[in-house]
Design an enzyme around this catalytic site. Structure first.
Site, PDB file in Angstrom:
ATOM      1  N   ARG A 112     -13.913  -5.939  -1.637  1.00 40.22           N
ATOM      2  CA  ARG A 112     -12.666  -5.154  -1.595  1.00 40.22           C
ATOM      3  C   ARG A 112     -11.542  -5.997  -0.981  1.00 40.22           C
ATOM      4  O   ARG A 112     -10.415  -6.015  -1.489  1.00 40.22           O
ATOM      5  CB  ARG A 112     -12.907  -3.875  -0.790  1.00 40.22           C
ATOM      6  CG  ARG A 112     -11.677  -2.998  -0.550  1.00 40.22           C
ATOM      7  CD  ARG A 112     -12.139  -1.712   0.145  1.00 40.22           C
ATOM      8  NE  ARG A 112     -11.077  -1.047   0.866  1.00 40.22           N
ATOM      9  CZ  ARG A 112     -10.261  -0.131   0.354  1.00 40.22           C
ATOM     10  NH1 ARG A 112     -10.351   0.207  -0.917  1.00 40.22           N
ATOM     11  NH2 ARG A 112      -9.341   0.456   1.104  1.00 40.22           N
ATOM     12  N   HIS A 168      -4.630   2.978   1.146  1.00 41.86           N
ATOM     13  CA  HIS A 168      -4.245   2.883   2.552  1.00 41.86           C
ATOM     14  C   HIS A 168      -3.131   3.875   2.858  1.00 41.86           C
ATOM     15  O   HIS A 168      -2.160   3.976   2.109  1.00 41.86           O
ATOM     16  CB  HIS A 168      -3.752   1.480   2.883  1.00 41.86           C
ATOM     17  CG  HIS A 168      -4.853   0.463   2.972  1.00 41.86           C
ATOM     18  ND1 HIS A 168      -4.633  -0.902   2.934  1.00 41.86           N
ATOM     19  CD2 HIS A 168      -6.200   0.617   3.111  1.00 41.86           C
ATOM     20  CE1 HIS A 168      -5.783  -1.532   3.041  1.00 41.86           C
ATOM     21  NE2 HIS A 168      -6.747  -0.640   3.141  1.00 41.86           N
ATOM     22  N   HIS A 210     -17.502  -4.563   1.271  1.00 43.14           N
ATOM     23  CA  HIS A 210     -16.120  -4.560   1.770  1.00 43.14           C
ATOM     24  C   HIS A 210     -15.473  -5.928   1.646  1.00 43.14           C
ATOM     25  O   HIS A 210     -14.243  -6.024   1.519  1.00 43.14           O
ATOM     26  CB  HIS A 210     -16.085  -4.069   3.216  1.00 43.14           C
ATOM     27  CG  HIS A 210     -14.934  -3.136   3.482  1.00 43.14           C
ATOM     28  ND1 HIS A 210     -14.878  -1.858   2.972  1.00 43.14           N
ATOM     29  CD2 HIS A 210     -13.777  -3.306   4.169  1.00 43.14           C
ATOM     30  CE1 HIS A 210     -13.754  -1.272   3.354  1.00 43.14           C
ATOM     31  NE2 HIS A 210     -13.062  -2.138   4.076  1.00 43.14           N
ATOM     32  N   TYR A 253      -3.530  -8.553   4.719  1.00 41.07           N
ATOM     33  CA  TYR A 253      -3.886  -9.525   3.677  1.00 41.07           C
ATOM     34  C   TYR A 253      -2.867 -10.651   3.554  1.00 41.07           C
ATOM     35  O   TYR A 253      -3.173 -11.697   2.983  1.00 41.07           O
ATOM     36  CB  TYR A 253      -4.079  -8.806   2.341  1.00 41.07           C
ATOM     37  CG  TYR A 253      -5.211  -7.820   2.407  1.00 41.07           C
ATOM     38  CD1 TYR A 253      -6.527  -8.246   2.547  1.00 41.07           C
ATOM     39  CD2 TYR A 253      -4.970  -6.449   2.368  1.00 41.07           C
ATOM     40  CE1 TYR A 253      -7.574  -7.329   2.654  1.00 41.07           C
ATOM     41  CE2 TYR A 253      -6.004  -5.533   2.470  1.00 41.07           C
ATOM     42  CZ  TYR A 253      -7.300  -5.973   2.612  1.00 41.07           C
ATOM     43  OH  TYR A 253      -8.337  -5.079   2.727  1.00 41.07           O
ATOM     44  N   ARG A 300     -14.419   1.048  -1.932  1.00 36.15           N
ATOM     45  CA  ARG A 300     -15.332   1.102  -0.795  1.00 36.15           C
ATOM     46  C   ARG A 300     -16.723   1.437  -1.329  1.00 36.15           C
ATOM     47  O   ARG A 300     -16.862   2.037  -2.400  1.00 36.15           O
ATOM     48  CB  ARG A 300     -14.896   2.170   0.208  1.00 36.15           C
ATOM     49  CG  ARG A 300     -13.512   1.954   0.816  1.00 36.15           C
ATOM     50  CD  ARG A 300     -13.170   3.096   1.764  1.00 36.15           C
ATOM     51  NE  ARG A 300     -11.880   2.915   2.413  1.00 36.15           N
ATOM     52  CZ  ARG A 300     -10.731   3.402   1.989  1.00 36.15           C
ATOM     53  NH1 ARG A 300     -10.709   4.127   0.871  1.00 36.15           N
ATOM     54  NH2 ARG A 300      -9.613   3.196   2.640  1.00 36.15           N
ATOM     55  N   LYS A 323     -11.583   8.003   1.867  1.00 36.82           N
ATOM     56  CA  LYS A 323     -11.306   8.038   3.302  1.00 36.82           C
ATOM     57  C   LYS A 323     -10.021   8.812   3.577  1.00 36.82           C
ATOM     58  O   LYS A 323      -8.993   8.562   2.961  1.00 36.82           O
ATOM     59  CB  LYS A 323     -11.177   6.608   3.822  1.00 36.82           C
ATOM     60  CG  LYS A 323     -11.151   6.499   5.339  1.00 36.82           C
ATOM     61  CD  LYS A 323     -11.173   5.042   5.743  1.00 36.82           C
ATOM     62  CE  LYS A 323     -11.195   4.906   7.253  1.00 36.82           C
ATOM     63  NZ  LYS A 323     -11.226   3.489   7.673  1.00 36.82           N
TER      64      LYS A 323
END
Length: 375
Positions: A327, A350, A324, A359, A235, A260
């Site tokens: 990413r 994640h 992003h 994805y 990120r 995050k």
């Protein structure tokens, strides 16, 4: 089969006075116990019983129901951990602002609670901005007197202006933060409906386009930034917070700290990127952060965004490219090359596999074995 009897406690505001809401399925025993509480009443609006919210009344309620029925506190007591790894919150901008006459500023206790919770600076700015927008919409109304219908009217006005679902959710979060966290009334506005979650596919560019962007970078520093965003799936905030010590060339890993959700993780270090990073280090000599701006401070997030956009334009990439997007492309290209979805989840940081599963909707190998009915 015996059903476990239970009650759920809520924070209510009835006629501008705090109340303890008691919600339960129809049951003679519970109804009898509620009637024995001090000054019990029924709210048609909230479809639950309630009593005055005082420490003594709460203790009496607990003594009455404890051991008889299960008491659900999930909506009454806050249970979110305080962030512990975020950057120091800089709120000097808030107090130094020049406000127009009659402008209703965010209450000081709101800002102090954001500092205590150690929310990121970007979150603080978003929350303050949205909450001030809200309280200036009801400039003549006391904050404690605002109810669900007022919030719905505010959100409806925003919907008429065609704002996004993300915008509406941020507004709701900022409003609920004041009543539920600052005033200590969890789920005060539990009846406020959130917009239906949108499902949007991530923007992905090809590997050839990524390589063209790297080749189009203005200088070695920009080249390394684009390489790391893509090859490590970082990120933008993670990239600018990287320190020199986070690059582990012996194990070919990059350590990402306090990303995050305040989670640390390791991700991949590319051999190609490492060679350029070594040349970059010799030329630019960063002191603490891997990428530094003026006065050896962190490289700015806006600068990262702009250099990525510029490189994409120079490379002739038709899509609008952000950090992003690089990413997303990293994750998609890994999936297309046969890397397990669980491994990709770990590399991206994640918390849920469902986030990573998006994805599969853009990976081309998902469709390669499908024979088109026209053919």
């Amino acid at each position: 089969m015996n059903t476990i009897k239970s009650i759920t406690l809520y924070h209510l505001m009835i006629n501008d006075v705090k109340k303890i809401g008691i919600k339960f399925a129809p049951d003679n025993l519970i109804q009898g116990l509620v009637k024995g509480l001090p000054d019990p009443k029924w709210s048609e609006q909230h479809q639950m019983a309630y009593i005055p919210n005082t420490k003594e009344h709460l203790e009496l309620l607990l003594d009455t129901f404890r051991g008889v029925v299960w008491i659900n506190f999930n909506r009454f007591y806050p249970n979110k951990p305080v962030n512990s790894h975020n950057e120091n919150v800089d709120v000097a901008w808030f107090r130094k602002r020049k406000l127009p006459p009659g402008y209703r500023a965010c209450p000081e206790e709101y800002l102090l609670k954001l500092e205590l919770k150690r929310y990121s600076n970007s979150t603080v700015r978003i929350y303050v901005s949205f909450f001030e927008m809200f309280i200036n919409y009801y400039k003549e109304k006391e904050l404690y007197a605002i109810d669900e219908s007022d919030i719905r009217a505010f959100l409806q006005e925003k919907i008429h202006n065609n704002v996004s679902n993300s915008y509406l959710n941020q507004a709701i979060n900022a409003i609920k933060f004041y009543y539920e966290v600052v005033l200590g009334m969890p789920n005060r506005f539990y009846a406020i409906e959130r917009p239906r979650k949108e499902f949007k596919l991530p923007t992905v560019i090809s590997k050839d386009e990524v390589l063209a962007m790297i080749a189009s970078a203005n200088n070695l520093k920009h080249r390394c930034i684009i390489q790391l965003l893509y090859s490590a799936g970082l990120r933008r905030s993670e990239l600018i917070n990287l320190k020199l010590t986070d690059v582990d060339s012996k194990r070919m890993l990059i350590r990402v700290e306090g990303s995050k959700g305040n989670k640390d993780r390791y991700t991949l270090l590319s051999n190609t990127a490492l060679a350029d990073l070594r040349a970059y280090y010799r030329e630019w000599k960063p002191r603490m952060y891997l990428f530094e701006g003026r006065k050896a401070g962190k490289y700015s997030a806006n600068s990262v965004l702009q250099l990525v956009k510029d490189a994409a334009i120079k490379a002739g990439v038709k899509q609008t490219v952000s950090p992003h997007v690089l990413r997303h492309s990293f994750a998609t290209h890994l999936l297309e090359s046969g890397v397990d979805l669980r491994q990709i989840q770990v590399l991206l940081g994640h918390g849920s596999s469902k986030t990573t599963e998006i994805y599969t909707h853009v990976a081309t190998n998902t469709f390669k074995n499908i024979i088109n009915p026209l053919d």
